[in-house]
Design a protein around this motif. Structure first.
Motif, PDB file in Angstrom:
ATOM      1  N   ASP A 287       0.841  -1.186   0.000  1.00  0.00           N
ATOM      2  CA  ASP A 287       0.000   0.000   0.000  1.00  0.00           C
ATOM      3  C   ASP A 287       0.882   1.245   0.000  1.00  0.00           C
ATOM      4  OD1 ASP A 287      -2.298  -1.583   2.269  1.00  0.00           O
ATOM      5  OD2 ASP A 287      -2.264  -1.556   0.089  1.00  0.00           O
ATOM      6  N   ASP A 288       0.373   2.318  -0.617  1.00  0.00           N
ATOM      7  CA  ASP A 288       1.186   3.526  -0.736  1.00  0.00           C
ATOM      8  C   ASP A 288       1.610   4.078   0.603  1.00  0.00           C
ATOM      9  OD1 ASP A 288       1.121   3.395  -3.406  1.00  0.00           O
ATOM     10  OD2 ASP A 288      -0.533   4.814  -3.680  1.00  0.00           O
ATOM     11  N   GLU A 289       0.709   3.975   1.621  1.00  0.00           N
ATOM     12  CA  GLU A 289       1.068   4.599   2.893  1.00  0.00           C
ATOM     13  C   GLU A 289       2.168   3.854   3.623  1.00  0.00           C
ATOM     14  OE1 GLU A 289      -2.665   2.113   3.891  1.00  0.00           O
ATOM     15  OE2 GLU A 289      -2.043   3.466   2.296  1.00  0.00           O
ATOM     16  N   GLU A 290       2.535   2.627   3.136  1.00  0.00           N
ATOM     17  CA  GLU A 290       3.594   1.887   3.800  1.00  0.00           C
ATOM     18  C   GLU A 290       4.965   2.208   3.206  1.00  0.00           C
ATOM     19  OE1 GLU A 290       2.624  -2.201   3.842  1.00  0.00           O
ATOM     20  OE2 GLU A 290       0.985  -1.985   5.248  1.00  0.00           O
ATOM     21  N   HIS A 291       4.999   3.012   2.130  1.00  0.00           N
ATOM     22  CA  HIS A 291       6.280   3.426   1.571  1.00  0.00           C
ATOM     23  C   HIS A 291       6.839   4.597   2.353  1.00  0.00           C
ATOM     24  CE1 HIS A 291       6.568   0.897  -1.935  1.00  0.00           C
ATOM     25  NE2 HIS A 291       5.296   1.101  -2.196  1.00  0.00           N
ATOM     26  N   THR A 292       8.140   4.697   2.376  1.00  0.00           N
ATOM     27  CA  THR A 292       8.766   5.893   2.928  1.00  0.00           C
ATOM     28  C   THR A 292       8.576   7.039   1.943  1.00  0.00           C
ATOM     29  OG1 THR A 292      10.406   4.554   4.050  1.00  0.00           O
ATOM     30  CG2 THR A 292      10.920   6.884   3.743  1.00  0.00           C
ATOM     31  N   LYS A 293       8.007   8.164   2.376  1.00  0.00           N
ATOM     32  CA  LYS A 293       7.757   9.318   1.518  1.00  0.00           C
ATOM     33  C   LYS A 293       8.890  10.330   1.689  1.00  0.00           C
ATOM     34  CE  LYS A 293       2.713   8.922   1.691  1.00  0.00           C
ATOM     35  NZ  LYS A 293       2.680   7.679   2.398  1.00  0.00           N
ATOM     36  N   ILE A 294       9.468  10.773   0.569  1.00  0.00           N
ATOM     37  CA  ILE A 294      10.556  11.750   0.611  1.00  0.00           C
ATOM     38  C   ILE A 294       9.974  13.116   0.290  1.00  0.00           C
ATOM     39  CG2 ILE A 294      12.762  12.435  -0.363  1.00  0.00           C
ATOM     40  CD1 ILE A 294      13.204   9.510  -1.074  1.00  0.00           C
ATOM     41  N   MET A 295      10.010  14.033   1.232  1.00  0.00           N
ATOM     42  CA  MET A 295       9.416  15.361   1.079  1.00  0.00           C
ATOM     43  C   MET A 295      10.486  16.368   0.645  1.00  0.00           C
ATOM     44  SD  MET A 295       6.324  14.831   1.783  1.00  0.00           S
ATOM     45  CE  MET A 295       5.210  13.768   2.717  1.00  0.00           C
ATOM     46  N   PRO A 296      10.251  17.122  -0.433  1.00  0.00           N
ATOM     47  CA  PRO A 296      11.248  18.128  -0.857  1.00  0.00           C
ATOM     48  C   PRO A 296      11.290  19.296   0.108  1.00  0.00           C
ATOM     49  CG  PRO A 296       9.273  18.287  -2.188  1.00  0.00           C
ATOM     50  CD  PRO A 296       9.107  17.068  -1.334  1.00  0.00           C
ATOM     51  N   VAL A 297      12.467  19.863   0.263  1.00  0.00           N
ATOM     52  CA  VAL A 297      12.605  21.057   1.098  1.00  0.00           C
ATOM     53  C   VAL A 297      12.311  22.270   0.228  1.00  0.00           C
ATOM     54  CG1 VAL A 297      14.162  22.428   2.499  1.00  0.00           C
ATOM     55  CG2 VAL A 297      14.328  19.928   2.498  1.00  0.00           C
ATOM     56  N   ILE A 298      11.315  23.007   0.642  1.00  0.00           N
ATOM     57  CA  ILE A 298      10.849  24.104  -0.212  1.00  0.00           C
ATOM     58  C   ILE A 298      11.065  25.436   0.497  1.00  0.00           C
ATOM     59  CG2 ILE A 298       8.840  25.073  -1.375  1.00  0.00           C
ATOM     60  CD1 ILE A 298       7.732  22.236  -1.463  1.00  0.00           C
ATOM     61  N   GLY A 299      11.768  26.366  -0.148  1.00  0.00           N
ATOM     62  CA  GLY A 299      11.894  27.722   0.389  1.00  0.00           C
ATOM     63  C   GLY A 299      10.670  28.537   0.017  1.00  0.00           C
ATOM     64  N   LEU A 300      10.154  29.298   0.920  1.00  0.00           N
ATOM     65  CA  LEU A 300       8.948  30.093   0.650  1.00  0.00           C
ATOM     66  C   LEU A 300       9.306  31.260  -0.271  1.00  0.00           C
ATOM     67  CD1 LEU A 300       7.313  30.221   4.177  1.00  0.00           C
ATOM     68  CD2 LEU A 300       6.658  28.815   2.230  1.00  0.00           C
ATOM     69  N   ASN A 301       8.543  31.374  -1.362  1.00  0.00           N
ATOM     70  CA  ASN A 301       8.726  32.528  -2.253  1.00  0.00           C
ATOM     71  C   ASN A 301       8.197  33.787  -1.577  1.00  0.00           C
ATOM     72  OD1 ASN A 301       9.716  31.353  -4.798  1.00  0.00           O
ATOM     73  ND2 ASN A 301       7.828  30.150  -4.612  1.00  0.00           N
ATOM     74  N   ARG A 302       8.850  34.882  -1.886  1.00  0.00           N
ATOM     75  CA  ARG A 302       8.329  36.152  -1.343  1.00  0.00           C
ATOM     76  C   ARG A 302       6.996  36.469  -1.983  1.00  0.00           C
ATOM     77  NH1 ARG A 302      12.841  40.423  -2.240  1.00  0.00           N
ATOM     78  NH2 ARG A 302      12.905  39.327  -4.225  1.00  0.00           N
ATOM     79  N   ILE A 340       0.123  23.607  -2.446  1.00  0.00           N
ATOM     80  CA  ILE A 340      -0.339  22.228  -2.708  1.00  0.00           C
ATOM     81  C   ILE A 340       0.612  21.214  -2.085  1.00  0.00           C
ATOM     82  CG2 ILE A 340      -0.680  20.508  -4.524  1.00  0.00           C
ATOM     83  CD1 ILE A 340      -1.709  22.841  -6.294  1.00  0.00           C
ATOM     84  N   ILE A 341       1.933  21.460  -2.242  1.00  0.00           N
ATOM     85  CA  ILE A 341       2.914  20.506  -1.694  1.00  0.00           C
ATOM     86  C   ILE A 341       2.854  20.489  -0.174  1.00  0.00           C
ATOM     87  CG2 ILE A 341       5.370  20.011  -1.454  1.00  0.00           C
ATOM     88  CD1 ILE A 341       5.735  21.041  -4.323  1.00  0.00           C
ATOM     89  N   LEU A 342       2.746  21.699   0.423  1.00  0.00           N
ATOM     90  CA  LEU A 342       2.650  21.755   1.882  1.00  0.00           C
ATOM     91  C   LEU A 342       1.390  21.077   2.386  1.00  0.00           C
ATOM     92  CD1 LEU A 342       3.907  25.388   2.588  1.00  0.00           C
ATOM     93  CD2 LEU A 342       5.091  23.238   3.077  1.00  0.00           C
ATOM     94  N   PHE A 343       0.284  21.263   1.663  1.00  0.00           N
ATOM     95  CA  PHE A 343      -0.966  20.605   2.061  1.00  0.00           C
ATOM     96  C   PHE A 343      -0.832  19.088   1.961  1.00  0.00           C
ATOM     97  CE2 PHE A 343      -5.091  18.751   1.023  1.00  0.00           C
ATOM     98  CZ  PHE A 343      -5.849  19.170   2.116  1.00  0.00           C
ATOM     99  N   GLY A 348      -0.212  13.890   4.529  1.00  0.00           N
ATOM    100  CA  GLY A 348       0.546  12.648   4.722  1.00  0.00           C
ATOM    101  C   GLY A 348       0.922  12.435   6.172  1.00  0.00           C
ATOM    102  N   VAL A 349       1.393  13.524   6.833  1.00  0.00           N
ATOM    103  CA  VAL A 349       1.740  13.416   8.254  1.00  0.00           C
ATOM    104  C   VAL A 349       0.514  13.040   9.072  1.00  0.00           C
ATOM    105  CG1 VAL A 349       2.500  14.705  10.283  1.00  0.00           C
ATOM    106  CG2 VAL A 349       3.692  14.965   8.096  1.00  0.00           C
ATOM    107  N   LYS A 350      -0.623  13.644   8.741  1.00  0.00           N
ATOM    108  CA  LYS A 350      -1.854  13.333   9.471  1.00  0.00           C
ATOM    109  C   LYS A 350      -2.240  11.870   9.284  1.00  0.00           C
ATOM    110  CE  LYS A 350      -6.659  14.804  10.012  1.00  0.00           C
ATOM    111  NZ  LYS A 350      -7.738  15.702   9.537  1.00  0.00           N
ATOM    112  N   ALA A 351      -2.062  11.356   8.050  1.00  0.00           N
ATOM    113  CA  ALA A 351      -2.394   9.945   7.789  1.00  0.00           C
ATOM    114  C   ALA A 351      -1.501   9.015   8.585  1.00  0.00           C
ATOM    115  CB  ALA A 351      -2.268   9.658   6.287  1.00  0.00           C
ATOM    116  N   VAL A 352      -0.163   9.345   8.632  1.00  0.00           N
ATOM    117  CA  VAL A 352       0.764   8.511   9.408  1.00  0.00           C
ATOM    118  C   VAL A 352       0.407   8.537  10.880  1.00  0.00           C
ATOM    119  CG1 VAL A 352       3.153   8.234  10.148  1.00  0.00           C
ATOM    120  CG2 VAL A 352       2.634   8.735   7.748  1.00  0.00           C
ATOM    121  N   LEU A 353       0.114   9.746  11.406  1.00  0.00           N
ATOM    122  CA  LEU A 353      -0.272   9.840  12.816  1.00  0.00           C
ATOM    123  C   LEU A 353      -1.563   9.085  13.071  1.00  0.00           C
ATOM    124  CD1 LEU A 353       0.551  13.591  13.579  1.00  0.00           C
ATOM    125  CD2 LEU A 353       1.835  11.563  14.283  1.00  0.00           C
ATOM    126  N   GLY A 354      -2.467   9.113  12.066  1.00  0.00           N
ATOM    127  CA  GLY A 354      -3.716   8.372  12.224  1.00  0.00           C
ATOM    128  C   GLY A 354      -3.477   6.878  12.332  1.00  0.00           C
TER     129      GLY A 354
END
Length: 649
Positions: A287-302, A340-343, A348-354
């Protein structure tokens, strides 16, 4: 506990091991005159009644297994606050010690050991018993090389208890299956996953997953791919790596479907036509939720703000703004992409905590209800009944009613498995027809059925029926009886007159014949060589052993010694043994295989410096290879073998 006697029968000799749940002692069974291992529950567990009941029930269930690669369970008992299990004593070491001392193993040896474990698991699974804690600590290796699996069913009792032992969990989590780590039902395929890890460790001398805490290791079982064994040890054939990887698939459906199927591959993997087979390709069905998810580091645009049309702005600046009127599009796209990426990351974090945070629920008390009612009530509060349901006979409760359950009135997590024990009603059996059978056969059969000396009565009477035959019984043949509260009575014939056979061993031939004639028995004399008995003395009598009833007129054969054969050779062979560490105690044990027998215990001694032992050996030409063997063990590990050849004396 050293020196203590349990149940007036088991004398504790010394401690030989221990784990998170229990301590293991070597003991002497005085009734049957044999060495046994006794597992004694640690004191911190003895006050949890649910745990004790489950512990005993699982041990009794495991006692039903009978296989050369399974440690036999002889007895389960309690004395005061001491709860114990009596098991077969295995002289040797466990696989964990062997891995620490010798890994990586030769491929042939690792496969040989795994085959024996797999054969034991196949036998257990066919008897509906899942081990649940396969790891090197629970694999014993005898001095003869035979592998024995221990602690069947006991892991289930431990996992069902609220009492935890951090060291024990940490030791087992390296061998958890993914479904074990998730807390869902574990079946036969979970045992095969753990066995794959044991084989991986024997071949590579490393664990497939490690971490700083049990949780981090368990998550790796769920999420990370294992490093292929051949990358660690290139000497492993591809056919063997395929077995390891197939047994360790995270999706149970991609593993071996049974221990028998895995055993078939193990037995053939080293054949020349299979060793270089193609590498197996496994589809990733996780299942997708059992994979390790790699999150990109995103700098906030001004934040980009569009200026309104202000007539005070300088014309040149206004002209430049007009040229870049559509320059806002790119920043807006980046802003929306970032949102969108932050959401997605938040979701994803909420699903893992769930997944990690499971709701609590109180376990209802369903004792006294039918199995159907109990199952429905547990499912209504989002609990499940552990499969298979346990069944026990009960003289007081009718069939189909729950008589015991785990964790009643406790708070557990949703979907937690509850063990139910259901009454089978009063146990009844059909009495066999024993009339006409020899009493010794009848007694052995009754004890096999569970009768003890306390509820077996045997009376004798003179009769024309041959001596030792049953002539009457109660209950009568083919009648029903409850094995829990019945006593049986038998009348056995003494024939026309009998007496106890005298002991003729070590008597001279003349004295033995005189005793036989005095008792009215006929006799026959046979002569043969014997290494232990002087010439002219009796070393065997047949067919009646001492103390067995015998009738007047019966023929007795006495075997009279001719002394030692002329070709016997004897020697005191010197064996030099040093301590493991000079100046510190080392326990030395010596066994002999020669003309007098195999693995005869000769001597034991504690040494601190190098010593010479003069070991008495008896040889004859008909010994295999004309050779006797002296085996020396230091601190219960094989120190060396010394060969003594007949032709060299």
């Amino acid at each position: 506990m050293i020196g203590q006697q349990l149940s007036g029968r088991y004398e504790i000799l010394n401690r030989v091991g221990g784990g998170g749940m229990a301590l293991v002692f070597k003991a002497h069974d005085k009734l049957l005159n044999r060495m046994v291992a006794i597992k004694v529950l640690r004191q911190q567990f003895v006050y949890d009644e649910d745990f004790i009941r489950r512990f005993r029930r699982e041990a009794q269930s495991a006692a039903s297994l009978s296989h050369p690669n399974v440690v036999s369970i002889y007895d389960v008992g309690q004395e005061d606050d001491i709860h114990y299990i009596v098991m077969e004593y295995i002289e040797g070491s466990n696989l964990n010690e062997e891995i620490k001392n010798r890994a990586p193993f030769q491929v042939e040896e690792a496969i040989h050991i795994t085959c024996q474990i797999c054969d034991a698991l196949d036998h257990a699974h066919q008897n509906q018993i899942i081990h649940r804690d396969i790891k090197p600590h629970n694999i014993l290796i005898g001095r003869n090389g035979r592998v024995k699996v221990t602690d069947f069913g006991i892991a289930r009792a431990a996992s069902s208890s609220e009492i935890t032992q951090t060291g024990s969990v940490l030791g087992s989590v390296h061998y958890f299956s993914p479904e074990h780590a998730k807390g869902v039902t574990q079946g036969a395929k979970s045992d095969l996953y753990s066995l794959g890890i044991v084989l991986y460790q024997m071949l590579t001398n490393k664990l497939p997953f490690s971490g700083e805490s049990p949780i981090s290791i368990a998550l790796k079982h769920l999420q990370e791919n294992v490093e292929e064994p051949r990358k660690v040890n290139p000497l492993i054939p591809q056919s063997v790596e395929n077995i390891v990887l197939k047994s360790m698939q995270k999706n149970p459906e991609q593993r071996y479907q049974s221990a028998k199927q895995m055993l078939h591959d193990l037995e053939s993997c080293l054949s020349p036509e299979k060793m270089n087979e193609n590498k197996l390709d496994f589809n990733d069905d996780l299942d997708d939720e059992e994979h390790t998810k790699i999150m990109p580091v995103i700098g906030l645009n001004r934040k980009v703000q569009e200026m309104d049309h202000d007539e005070t702005i300088m014309p040149a600046l206004r002209e430049g703004r007009k040229r870049n009127r559509f320059g806002w599009i790119k920043p807006v796209i980046w802003t929306f992409t970032t949102i969108i990426i932050l959401f997605s990351a938040w979701y994803g974090v909420k699903a893992v905590l769930g997944m990690l945070e499971v709701a609590d629920v109180e376990v209802p008390n369903v004792v006294g209800k039918t199995l159907e009612e109990a199952t429905e009530e547990l499912e209504n509060v989002q609990l499940r009944v552990l499969d298979p349901v346990q069944y026990e006979y009960d003289d007081q409760v009718e069939e189909g009613i729950v008589i015991d359950q785990s964790d009643k009135n406790k708070t557990v997590k949703v979907n937690y498995p509850i063990t139910l024990t259901v009454s089978q009603g009063q146990e009844t059996k059909i009495m066999e027809d024993y009339i006409g059978m020899q009493w010794i056969e009848v007694e052995n059969d009754l004890k096999r059925l569970g009768f003890t000396d306390e509820n077996i009565e045997m009376i004798t009477e003179l009769s024309d029926v041959p001596n030792g035959q049953v002539i009457n019984q109660s209950p009568v043949a083919n009648s029903k009886y409850n094995p829990n509260n019945v006593s049986v009575s038998f009348t056995v014939s003494e024939g026309r007159g009998s007496f106890k056979m005298p002991d003729l061993i070590e008597y001279s031939e003349e004295a033995a014949i005189a005793i036989l004639e005095q008792k009215g028995l006929t006799f026959k004399v046979e002569r043969d060589f014997d290494l232990d008995m002087p010439k002219g003395f009796v070393f065997k009598q047949f067919p009646y052993d001492p103390g067995v009833p015998v009738k007047i007129g019966e023929e007795i054969t006495i075997h009279v010694s001719e002394g030692e054969p002329a070709d016997v050779k004897k020697t005191n062979h010197p064996v030099i043994v040093s301590p493991e560490i000079e100046g510190e105690d080392s326990k030395i044990e010596i066994t002999i295989t020669d003309a007098k027998g195999t693995d005869r215990f000769w001597n034991t001694k504690t040494i601190t410096t190098e010593e010479i032992f003069y070991v008495p050996v008896v040889l004859t030409p008909d010994l295999p290879n004309g050779t006797a063997y002296i085996n020396v063990y230091r601190n219960q590990k094989h120190f060396g073998r010394f060969d003594v050849k007949y032709d060299e004396l």
